[in-house]
Design a protein around this motif. Structure first.
Motif, PDB file in Angstrom:
ATOM      1  N   ARG A  52      51.161  27.168  25.082  1.00 35.26           N
ATOM      2  CA  ARG A  52      49.984  26.550  25.696  1.00 35.26           C
ATOM      3  C   ARG A  52      49.005  27.665  26.024  1.00 35.26           C
ATOM      4  N   VAL A  53      47.777  27.511  25.577  1.00 33.38           N
ATOM      5  CA  VAL A  53      46.762  28.556  25.720  1.00 33.38           C
ATOM      6  C   VAL A  53      45.556  27.982  26.455  1.00 33.38           C
ATOM      7  N   LEU A  54      45.011  28.754  27.393  1.00 28.57           N
ATOM      8  CA  LEU A  54      43.772  28.390  28.069  1.00 28.57           C
ATOM      9  C   LEU A  54      42.707  29.405  27.693  1.00 28.57           C
ATOM     10  N   ALA A  55      41.689  28.953  26.956  1.00 25.87           N
ATOM     11  CA  ALA A  55      40.535  29.798  26.631  1.00 25.87           C
ATOM     12  C   ALA A  55      39.514  29.584  27.738  1.00 25.87           C
ATOM     13  N   LEU A  56      39.384  30.550  28.619  1.00 23.97           N
ATOM     14  CA  LEU A  56      38.693  30.357  29.892  1.00 23.97           C
ATOM     15  C   LEU A  56      37.423  31.185  29.984  1.00 23.97           C
ATOM     16  N   ASP A  57      36.355  30.530  30.418  1.00 20.86           N
ATOM     17  CA  ASP A  57      35.119  31.207  30.804  1.00 20.86           C
ATOM     18  C   ASP A  57      35.165  31.350  32.320  1.00 20.86           C
ATOM     19  N   GLY A  58      35.577  32.517  32.795  1.00 20.27           N
ATOM     20  CA  GLY A  58      35.733  32.739  34.220  1.00 20.27           C
ATOM     21  C   GLY A  58      37.119  33.243  34.549  1.00 20.27           C
ATOM     22  N   LEU A  59      37.544  32.978  35.776  1.00 21.91           N
ATOM     23  CA  LEU A  59      38.817  33.491  36.257  1.00 21.91           C
ATOM     24  C   LEU A  59      39.763  32.344  36.594  1.00 21.91           C
ATOM     25  N   PRO A  60      41.071  32.537  36.396  1.00 22.02           N
ATOM     26  CA  PRO A  60      42.042  31.504  36.773  1.00 22.02           C
ATOM     27  C   PRO A  60      42.046  31.294  38.282  1.00 22.02           C
ATOM     28  N   GLY A  61      42.441  30.081  38.689  1.00 20.91           N
ATOM     29  CA  GLY A  61      42.536  29.751  40.103  1.00 20.91           C
ATOM     30  C   GLY A  61      43.825  29.013  40.407  1.00 20.91           C
ATOM     31  N   ALA A  62      43.905  28.456  41.611  1.00 22.00           N
ATOM     32  CA  ALA A  62      45.101  27.742  42.036  1.00 22.00           C
ATOM     33  C   ALA A  62      45.347  26.489  41.214  1.00 22.00           C
ATOM     34  N   TRP A  63      44.346  26.047  40.476  1.00 24.82           N
ATOM     35  CA  TRP A  63      44.472  24.847  39.638  1.00 24.82           C
ATOM     36  C   TRP A  63      45.287  25.106  38.371  1.00 24.82           C
ATOM     37  N   LEU A  64      45.582  26.361  38.053  1.00 28.08           N
ATOM     38  CA  LEU A  64      46.279  26.699  36.806  1.00 28.08           C
ATOM     39  C   LEU A  64      47.789  26.645  37.001  1.00 28.08           C
ATOM     40  N   PRO A  65      48.487  25.723  36.325  1.00 24.41           N
ATOM     41  CA  PRO A  65      49.950  25.696  36.427  1.00 24.41           C
ATOM     42  C   PRO A  65      50.576  26.815  35.604  1.00 24.41           C
ATOM     43  N   GLU A  66      51.861  27.038  35.811  1.00 26.51           N
ATOM     44  CA  GLU A  66      52.568  28.050  35.036  1.00 26.51           C
ATOM     45  C   GLU A  66      52.723  27.589  33.588  1.00 26.51           C
ATOM     46  N   GLY A  67      52.902  28.560  32.707  1.00 26.60           N
ATOM     47  CA  GLY A  67      53.199  28.235  31.321  1.00 26.60           C
ATOM     48  C   GLY A  67      52.043  28.380  30.362  1.00 26.60           C
ATOM     49  N   PHE A  68      50.905  28.902  30.846  1.00 29.83           N
ATOM     50  CA  PHE A  68      49.738  29.081  29.980  1.00 29.83           C
ATOM     51  C   PHE A  68      49.467  30.564  29.752  1.00 29.83           C
ATOM     52  N   THR A  69      49.106  30.887  28.517  1.00 26.52           N
ATOM     53  CA  THR A  69      48.532  32.190  28.207  1.00 26.52           C
ATOM     54  C   THR A  69      47.026  32.056  28.329  1.00 26.52           C
ATOM     55  N   VAL A  70      46.402  32.878  29.154  1.00 23.57           N
ATOM     56  CA  VAL A  70      44.958  32.796  29.379  1.00 23.57           C
ATOM     57  C   VAL A  70      44.257  33.843  28.527  1.00 23.57           C
ATOM     58  N   ILE A  71      43.260  33.390  27.765  1.00 22.74           N
ATOM     59  CA  ILE A  71      42.452  34.293  26.956  1.00 22.74           C
ATOM     60  C   ILE A  71      40.986  34.044  27.298  1.00 22.74           C
ATOM     61  N   PRO A  72      40.143  35.075  27.176  1.00 21.54           N
ATOM     62  CA  PRO A  72      38.721  34.869  27.477  1.00 21.54           C
ATOM     63  C   PRO A  72      38.016  34.155  26.323  1.00 21.54           C
ATOM     64  N   GLN A  73      37.015  33.388  26.669  1.00 21.75           N
ATOM     65  CA  GLN A  73      36.181  32.802  25.627  1.00 21.75           C
ATOM     66  C   GLN A  73      35.279  33.882  25.019  1.00 21.75           C
ATOM     67  N   ARG A  74      34.965  33.686  23.746  1.00 25.47           N
ATOM     68  CA  ARG A  74      34.040  34.583  23.050  1.00 25.47           C
ATOM     69  C   ARG A  74      32.957  33.752  22.376  1.00 25.47           C
ATOM     70  N   GLY A  75      31.764  34.341  22.259  1.00 25.02           N
ATOM     71  CA  GLY A  75      30.675  33.667  21.580  1.00 25.02           C
ATOM     72  C   GLY A  75      29.636  33.140  22.552  1.00 25.02           C
ATOM     73  N   SER A  76      28.513  32.699  22.005  1.00 25.81           N
ATOM     74  CA  SER A  76      27.441  32.185  22.853  1.00 25.81           C
ATOM     75  C   SER A  76      27.416  30.661  22.818  1.00 25.81           C
ATOM     76  N   GLY A  77      27.060  30.077  21.692  1.00 26.87           N
ATOM     77  CA  GLY A  77      27.045  28.629  21.600  1.00 26.87           C
ATOM     78  C   GLY A  77      28.444  28.049  21.591  1.00 26.87           C
ATOM     79  N   LEU A  78      28.525  26.745  21.878  1.00 23.11           N
ATOM     80  CA  LEU A  78      29.837  26.097  21.929  1.00 23.11           C
ATOM     81  C   LEU A  78      30.538  26.145  20.580  1.00 23.11           C
ATOM     82  N   ASP A  79      29.795  26.040  19.486  1.00 23.98           N
ATOM     83  CA  ASP A  79      30.439  26.111  18.174  1.00 23.98           C
ATOM     84  C   ASP A  79      31.128  27.454  17.984  1.00 23.98           C
ATOM     85  N   GLU A  80      30.484  28.544  18.443  1.00 19.66           N
ATOM     86  CA  GLU A  80      31.086  29.876  18.334  1.00 19.66           C
ATOM     87  C   GLU A  80      32.316  29.997  19.231  1.00 19.66           C
ATOM     88  N   ARG A  81      32.243  29.438  20.432  1.00 14.95           N
ATOM     89  CA  ARG A  81      33.367  29.548  21.366  1.00 14.95           C
ATOM     90  C   ARG A  81      34.565  28.728  20.893  1.00 14.95           C
TER      91      ARG A  81
END
Length: 223
Positions: A52-81
């Motif tokens: 399970r992967v979370l591509a995140l714009d920002g920082l993880p918080g208390a809302w994030l359950p265990e079991g996810f690999t967090v990666i940063p989003q890349r790109g400008s427009g939504l199609d690129e991200r």
């Protein structure tokens, strides 16, 4: 095996769900976004996939359950991200990926499981949204050409994306249509259809006595 990727923004007031303001304040909109995101992540946790992967714009918080690999989003427009999220997830785990956003808190584990199963026998899986976009996209292999240049946030976004997939010769499984949370009317309709969700509870909180739309709400966390 199929992995599930969630693409999301950190639920910070003024940065998420801006189309909910008005009638909601930026803080209320962020609280609703946090609840929608947590509902989505919890549904993903309940699906028996290996990654399970979370591509995140920002920082993880208390809302994030265990079991996810967090990666940063890349790109400008939504199609690129979106294209980058597929590519980066596949680089981490070279297996088919089902990608969803944080706008469908009513999504169920069964629906996500069905999408993963459908991708086992198809090149792609596509979930149309009622506003003309799409709430889910799955690909057996990432290919930026399938996403780059698709116009986003338009009534024909979904139709263009589906045509792009089929034009590339891919076999596509189509999932049921879902509503996105974009406007206050969307929020009310989705909460009514999923009354036991965190999103519905958050909406009740911000529209209840003493917390009407437009009243100040402290914090952006899920209830």
């Amino acid at each position: 095996m199929t992995q599930i990727v969630v693409i999301a923004k950190e639920p910070v007031a003024g940065r998420v769900k801006t189309r909910l303001t008005p009638p909601f304040t930026p803080g209320q909109a962020a609280r609703l976004a946090a609840a929608a995101l947590e509902d989505t992540l919890r549904a993903v946790v309940a699906v028996p996939v290996r990654h399970r992967v979370l591509a995140l714009d920002g920082l993880p918080g208390a809302w994030l359950p265990e079991g996810f690999t967090v990666i940063p989003q890349r790109g400008s427009g939504l199609d690129e991200r979106l294209a980058a999220a597929f590519s980066d997830a596949f680089r981490l785990h070279p297996e088919p990926a089902v990608l969803i956003g944080m706008d469908t808190p009513q999504v169920s584990p069964d629906l996500l499981r069905a999408a993963a199963v459908a991708l086992d026998g198809r090149d792609a899986v596509y979930g149309p949204a009622a506003d003309g976009g799409f709430w889910l996209l799955g690909l057996r292999r990432p290919d930026p050409a399938l996403l780059l240049g698709v116009p986003m946030s338009r009534p024909d976004t979904g139709a263009v994306q589906l045509a792009r997939l089929r034009g590339a010769g891919l076999t596509v499984a189509v999932m049921p249509e879902l509503d996105d949370v974009d406007t206050a009317d969307d929020a009310l309709r989705i909460a009514a259809g999923a009354p036991g969700s965190r999103f519905a509870a958050a909406l009740r909180a911000v529209t209840g006595a003493g917390a009407r739309p437009g009243a100040a709400v402290t914090g952006a966390g899920a209830p």
